[in-house]
Design an enzyme around this catalytic site. Structure first.
Site, mmCIF file in Angstrom:
data_model
loop_
_atom_site.group_PDB
_atom_site.id
_atom_site.type_symbol
_atom_site.label_atom_id
_atom_site.label_comp_id
_atom_site.label_asym_id
_atom_site.label_seq_id
_atom_site.Cartn_x
_atom_site.Cartn_y
_atom_site.Cartn_z
ATOM 1 N N LYS A 198 28.664 -27.519 27.394
ATOM 2 C CA LYS A 198 29.224 -26.190 27.076
ATOM 3 C C LYS A 198 29.931 -26.230 25.714
ATOM 4 C CE LYS A 198 32.870 -22.949 28.212
ATOM 5 N NZ LYS A 198 34.024 -22.550 29.003
ATOM 6 N N THR A 244 38.207 -21.990 27.446
ATOM 7 C CA THR A 244 37.445 -22.516 26.310
ATOM 8 C C THR A 244 36.306 -21.541 26.042
ATOM 9 O OG1 THR A 244 37.937 -24.790 26.920
ATOM 10 C CG2 THR A 244 36.078 -24.446 25.444
ATOM 11 N N LYS A 304 39.426 -27.221 19.292
ATOM 12 C CA LYS A 304 38.868 -27.787 20.533
ATOM 13 C C LYS A 304 37.385 -28.158 20.354
ATOM 14 C CE LYS A 304 38.003 -27.864 25.168
ATOM 15 N NZ LYS A 304 38.577 -28.569 26.234
HETATM 16 P P1 NAD Z 1 36.544 -22.451 37.396
HETATM 17 O O1 NAD Z 1 35.162 -21.925 37.503
HETATM 18 O O2 NAD Z 1 37.037 -23.442 38.415
HETATM 19 O O3 NAD Z 1 37.595 -21.235 37.386
HETATM 20 C C1 NAD Z 1 37.361 -19.992 36.790
HETATM 21 C C2 NAD Z 1 37.971 -18.933 37.694
HETATM 22 O O4 NAD Z 1 37.875 -17.669 37.048
HETATM 23 C C3 NAD Z 1 37.233 -18.803 39.044
HETATM 24 O O5 NAD Z 1 38.165 -18.974 40.093
HETATM 25 C C4 NAD Z 1 36.643 -17.398 38.999
HETATM 26 O O6 NAD Z 1 36.622 -16.765 40.272
HETATM 27 C C5 NAD Z 1 37.607 -16.701 38.051
HETATM 28 N N1 NAD Z 1 37.062 -15.521 37.420
HETATM 29 C C6 NAD Z 1 35.891 -15.375 36.746
HETATM 30 N N2 NAD Z 1 35.767 -14.116 36.272
HETATM 31 C C7 NAD Z 1 36.883 -13.456 36.638
HETATM 32 C C8 NAD Z 1 37.351 -12.125 36.460
HETATM 33 N N3 NAD Z 1 36.615 -11.218 35.799
HETATM 34 N N4 NAD Z 1 38.539 -11.792 36.982
HETATM 35 C C9 NAD Z 1 39.289 -12.696 37.666
HETATM 36 N N5 NAD Z 1 38.895 -13.971 37.888
HETATM 37 C C10 NAD Z 1 37.709 -14.346 37.369
HETATM 38 O O7 NAD Z 1 36.655 -23.078 35.925
HETATM 39 P P2 NAD Z 1 37.756 -24.130 35.382
HETATM 40 O O8 NAD Z 1 37.245 -25.517 35.566
HETATM 41 O O9 NAD Z 1 39.094 -23.751 35.912
HETATM 42 O O10 NAD Z 1 37.679 -23.825 33.817
HETATM 43 C C11 NAD Z 1 38.287 -22.673 33.227
HETATM 44 C C12 NAD Z 1 38.210 -22.814 31.733
HETATM 45 O O11 NAD Z 1 38.866 -24.009 31.322
HETATM 46 C C13 NAD Z 1 36.775 -22.892 31.194
HETATM 47 O O12 NAD Z 1 36.705 -22.155 30.013
HETATM 48 C C14 NAD Z 1 36.586 -24.387 30.945
HETATM 49 O O13 NAD Z 1 35.654 -24.646 29.922
HETATM 50 C C15 NAD Z 1 37.994 -24.788 30.531
HETATM 51 N N6 NAD Z 1 38.298 -26.210 30.735
HETATM 52 C C16 NAD Z 1 38.008 -26.815 31.912
HETATM 53 C C17 NAD Z 1 38.317 -28.160 32.079
HETATM 54 C C18 NAD Z 1 38.017 -28.868 33.392
HETATM 55 O O14 NAD Z 1 38.122 -30.087 33.428
HETATM 56 N N7 NAD Z 1 37.701 -28.154 34.465
HETATM 57 C C19 NAD Z 1 38.935 -28.877 31.044
HETATM 58 C C20 NAD Z 1 39.256 -28.215 29.865
HETATM 59 C C21 NAD Z 1 38.930 -26.870 29.712
#
Ligand code: NAD
Length: 297
Positions: free
Chosen positions: A247, A97, A172
Site C-alpha cells: 500500500k 496513511t 511516511k
Molecule cells: P482497519 O481496517 O483495522 O481499521 C479501519 C477502520 O475504519 C475499520 O474499523 C472500519 O470499519 C473503519 N471505517 C472505514 N470507513 C469508515 C467510515 N466511512 N466511517 C467510519 N468508520 C470507517 O485499519 P488499521 O490497521 O487500523 O489502519 C488504519 C490506517 O492506519 C490505514 O491508513 C493504515 O495504512 C494505517 N497504518 C496501519 C498500521 C498497522 O500496522 N495496522 C501501521 C501504520 C499505519
C-alpha cells in the site's frame, strides 16, 4: 485539560489510540461502521455515537484513522461529513496513511471552514498504538501542530513536524519507500550468499559493520538466526505486513507520478511486492520477500 474528542475509525490502530485518549482523561466519542469496534471503545471508557453528524457538533477535536484516501475524503468532505457539521475552530487530526494529494485537498477545504488540520500518519504498528509509543509524522501549519501535539503525545512517543499540509504523508511514504527498497536489497544479498555458499551469519557479521549496513539488515534481518527478535524467526508473522508495505509503495508511486519524481527502484519494489502479495504473501511480514526472491532464483 480534559476535552471532548471525536474519534472516527476504531480499527486495529484507531481502537487502541482512542482508548489511550480516554485513559488519559479525555471524553472520547467514537464512531465506526463496525459495532464491535465501538463496543471495544465503550468497554474502556469511551462513548459510541451513531454518525459523524451526531458527534461533530459536540467535540473540540476530531481524530480520524481510516483505511485510504477515498474514505478520508468521504468522511471529511461528503454529505453530513466533518467539514459540513463540525464547529469552526474544531481541530482536525487525520492519522490515516493516505495519498499526499487527498491530504492536501482535505486540508485546504478544512482551512476554508476555519478548522485547523494536520495530517499525522504513524509508524509503530498495532503494538505502538496499544502502548502509546507511535511515531507521528505531521504536516500542517505550526499553530495546528502545536494544538495537536498534546493529543499526539498521549498516543505516541516521537512527534515530528515535517512541514506544511501533506508533508506528514510525504515523510511516511518516502521513509517506507527506502524501507521497501532496502529490504529487497538485503534479501537479494542473502539469497546470493546462499547460492555462493556464504553463511548467512557471516554475511550479517561482515555487512552489519561494513558499508552494506542499514536498518533492514541490522534491526529487521530477513533471514532467521542473526537477530532473534526479527519476524524471520517466527515464520514471518508480522510485524509489518507485506500488504501494508505494498500500500505504501503504491502511494509513493502515485506521488512520484503526480510530482514527476524519478523513482525507478521504488517502482520496481512496488512491482515485486505486488507479485509477492498476489502469490499469497499479503498477510506475512514484509521481510518474507526473501522467500519470494529465493523461490524465483
Ligand atoms: P482497519 O481496517 O483495522 O481499521 C479501519 C477502520 O475504519 C475499520 O474499523 C472500519 O470499519 C473503519 N471505517 C472505514 N470507513 C469508515 C467510515 N466511512 N466511517 C467510519 N468508520 C470507517 O485499519 P488499521 O490497521 O487500523 O489502519 C488504519 C490506517 O492506519 C490505514 O491508513 C493504515 O495504512 C494505517 N497504518 C496501519 C498500521 C498497522 O500496522 N495496522 C501501521 C501504520 C499505519
Amino acid at each position: 485539560m480534559s476535552t471532548t474528542v471525536g474519534f472516527i475509525g476504531l480499527g486495529n490502530m484507531g481502537g487502541p489510540m482512542a482508548i489511550n485518549l480516554a485513559k488519559a482523561g479525555h471524553r472520547v466519542l467514537g464512531f465506526d461502521m463496525s459495532k464491535a469496534a465501538m463496543d471495544a471503545l465503550v468497554a474502556e471508557g469511551g462513548e459510541a455515537v451513531s454518525s459523524v453528524t451526531e458527534m461533530a457538533a459536540e467535540v473540540d477535536v476530531i481524530v480520524t484513522m481510516l483505511p485510504a484516501g477515498k474514505h478520508v475524503r468521504e468522511v471529511y468532505m461528503g454529505e453530513g461529513g466533518i467539514l459540513e457539521t463540525a464547529k469552526a475552530g474544531t481541530l482536525l487530526i487525520d492519522s490515516s496513511t493516505i495519498d499526499v494529494d487527498s491530504a492536501r485537498v482535505v486540508s485546504a477545504a478544512a482551512a476554508e471552514k476555519s478548522m485547523p488540520m494536520v495530517d499525522a500518519p504513524v509508524s509503530g504498528g498495532v503494538a505502538g498504538a496499544a502502548g502509546g509509543t507511535l511515531t507521528f509524522m505531521v504536516g500542517g501549519e505550526e499553530s495546528a501542530f502545536e494544538a495537536a501535539k498534546p493529543y499526539l503525545d498521549i498516543m505516541g512517543k516521537t512527534i515530528v513536524h515535517a512541514g506544511g499540509a501533506g508533508n506528514g504523508q510525504a515523510a511516511k511514504i518516502c521513509n517506507n519507500m527506502i524501507l521497501g527498497i532496502t529490504m529487497i536489497g538485503v534479501s537479494e544479498a542473502f539469497v546470493l550468499a546462499e547460492r555462493l555458499g556464504l553463511d548467512a551469519q557471516k554475511l550479517f557479521d561482515i555487512s552489519s559493520t561494513a558499508s552494506g549496513q542499514c536498518w533492514a539488515l541490522t534491526s529487521y534481518c530477513p533471514v532467521p538466526g542473526p537477530l532473534p527478535a526479527s519476524p524471520a524467526n517466527r515464520d514471518y508473522q508480522p510485524g509489518f505486513a507485506a500488504g501494508m508495505m505494498l500500500k505504501d509503495l503504491k502511494l509513493a508511486q502515485e506521488a512520484a507520478n503526480s510530482s514527476g519524481a524519478a523513482t525507478p527502484l521504488g517502482a520496481e519494489s512496488a512491482a515485486l511486492y505486488s507479485m509477492f502479495c498476489n502469490s499469497g504473501g499479503d498477510a506475512q511480514d514484509f521481510s518474507a520477500i526473501v522467500k519470494f526472491l529465493r523461490g524465483s532464483s
